[in-house]
Design a protein around this motif. Sequence first.
Motif, short mmCIF file in Angstrom:
data_model
loop_
_atom_site.label_atom_id
_atom_site.label_comp_id
_atom_site.label_asym_id
_atom_site.label_seq_id
_atom_site.Cartn_x
_atom_site.Cartn_y
_atom_site.Cartn_z
N ILE A 137 0.75 -1.14 0.12
CA ILE A 137 0.20 0.03 0.08
C ILE A 137 0.96 1.36 0.01
N VAL A 138 0.78 1.98 -1.06
CA VAL A 138 1.57 3.19 -1.25
C VAL A 138 0.86 4.55 -1.51
N PHE A 139 1.58 5.56 -1.05
CA PHE A 139 0.69 6.90 -1.46
C PHE A 139 0.74 6.99 -2.96
N THR A 140 -0.37 7.75 -3.46
CA THR A 140 -0.79 7.35 -4.88
C THR A 140 -1.56 8.86 -5.02
N HIS A 141 -0.92 9.40 -6.02
CA HIS A 141 -1.67 10.75 -6.72
C HIS A 141 -3.31 10.19 -7.33
N SER A 142 -3.30 9.23 -8.35
CA SER A 142 -4.57 8.78 -8.57
C SER A 142 -5.18 9.45 -9.82
N ASP A 143 -4.49 10.43 -10.33
CA ASP A 143 -4.80 11.28 -11.37
C ASP A 143 -3.77 11.98 -11.97
N PHE A 144 -2.79 10.99 -12.07
CA PHE A 144 -1.43 11.44 -12.95
C PHE A 144 -1.73 11.47 -14.28
N ALA A 145 -1.74 12.72 -14.82
CA ALA A 145 -1.99 13.14 -16.20
C ALA A 145 -1.38 14.36 -16.62
N PRO A 146 -1.03 14.59 -17.95
CA PRO A 146 -0.41 15.56 -18.46
C PRO A 146 -1.05 17.10 -18.02
N ARG A 147 -2.51 16.90 -17.99
CA ARG A 147 -3.09 18.03 -17.69
C ARG A 147 -2.85 18.58 -16.21
N ASN A 148 -2.49 17.65 -15.33
CA ASN A 148 -2.19 18.18 -14.00
C ASN A 148 -0.70 18.28 -13.63
N ILE A 149 0.07 18.37 -14.66
CA ILE A 149 1.47 18.83 -14.47
C ILE A 149 1.75 20.20 -15.16
N LEU A 150 2.34 21.04 -14.22
CA LEU A 150 2.67 22.39 -15.04
C LEU A 150 3.96 22.56 -15.32
N MET A 151 4.32 23.48 -16.37
CA MET A 151 6.00 23.08 -16.54
C MET A 151 6.09 24.52 -17.25
N GLU A 152 7.40 25.14 -17.20
CA GLU A 152 7.63 26.34 -17.51
C GLU A 152 9.12 26.26 -17.86
N ALA A 153 9.92 26.84 -18.93
CA ALA A 153 11.18 26.80 -19.31
C ALA A 153 11.84 25.61 -19.32
N GLY A 154 11.03 24.59 -19.71
CA GLY A 154 11.66 23.03 -19.93
C GLY A 154 11.73 22.35 -18.28
N GLN A 176 -4.34 3.94 -13.27
CA GLN A 176 -5.04 5.29 -13.61
C GLN A 176 -4.22 6.26 -14.61
N ALA A 177 -2.75 6.23 -14.58
CA ALA A 177 -1.98 6.92 -15.40
C ALA A 177 -2.38 6.28 -16.76
N LEU A 178 -2.44 5.08 -16.95
CA LEU A 178 -2.64 4.56 -18.22
C LEU A 178 -3.69 4.66 -18.82
N ARG A 179 -4.68 5.29 -18.12
CA ARG A 179 -6.19 5.49 -18.75
C ARG A 179 -5.74 6.89 -19.78
N ARG A 182 -2.88 8.74 -24.37
CA ARG A 182 -2.82 9.51 -25.79
C ARG A 182 -3.19 10.97 -25.90
N PRO A 183 -2.67 11.81 -24.74
CA PRO A 183 -3.04 13.18 -24.54
C PRO A 183 -2.19 13.77 -25.35
N MET A 184 -0.75 13.31 -25.68
CA MET A 184 0.21 13.80 -26.73
C MET A 184 0.46 12.38 -27.33
N PHE A 185 1.01 12.63 -28.82
CA PHE A 185 1.17 11.33 -29.57
C PHE A 185 2.18 10.34 -29.04
N ASP A 186 3.37 11.04 -28.66
CA ASP A 186 4.27 10.23 -27.97
C ASP A 186 4.61 10.26 -26.57
N TRP A 187 3.59 10.65 -25.85
CA TRP A 187 3.49 10.47 -24.26
C TRP A 187 3.62 9.02 -23.76
N PRO A 188 3.11 7.84 -24.37
CA PRO A 188 3.23 6.70 -23.96
C PRO A 188 5.18 6.49 -23.78
N GLU A 189 5.74 6.68 -24.65
CA GLU A 189 7.09 6.47 -24.76
C GLU A 189 7.67 7.06 -23.36
#
Length: 215
Positions: A137-154, A176-179, A182-189
């Motif tokens: 049993i481990v701590f889990t975000h449960s909605d790990f998806a690119p829309r929930n990740i902010l980035m700036e300047a790489g 959950q993450a594997l749901r 394809r939010p971006m074409f090469d995201w699975p890689e």
Amino acid sequence: LRPQEGETLRFIIASTTIHIPYIHDIRWEDGKVDALIMVYMPGKPLDKAWDTLSSSQKLSIANKLYSYLKQLRELKGHYIRAINWGKAIIGRIASIEGGPFDTEAQFNEFILGDFVKIAPDMLRHYTKFALMDDHEIVFTHSDFAPRNILMEAGRVTAILDWEYAGWYPAHWEYCQALRQLRPMFDWPEYLARILPPKFEREYIGMTFLARISRH
């Protein structure tokens, strides 16, 4: 707003080096959380900025996200629940809440009871073999998806939306993450670098259960 989200953010800040919004205040009204007052985090959602990144930048972000999830998974638990003994949550659009659960077997019974209660007997038979009950049993975000990740300047500036987070079986983050393949074409890689392939049986089982639940 879910009552545990603010306390979850405070827990993550105290327990990890993951970049998330700092909580100034949790405001309540009539026994419910009315607002979370947070520090503004700069950046664009990863799915909106992805096409502007080079391969080396994408790899750097993937490595950082791997280190973040590794920190989460080092926060072990003995019960399946949200922070402060809150209920476990299944699903995002029509969320189902239950528990806390003392064991993974109880959690699985809850999932199966809701997902397949109207399924034909033949499919109910197969679902009994879809889940196991011997995971950490481990701590889990449960909605790990690119829309929930902010980035700036790489670089990653924040991980957002912790309302579904809590202690879950080790395969839960993967399923959950594997749901969000394809939010971006090469995201699975790159997702394969963040969450290296594992829990194959569990993923196939959860996919089967999700298909049943849609019928």
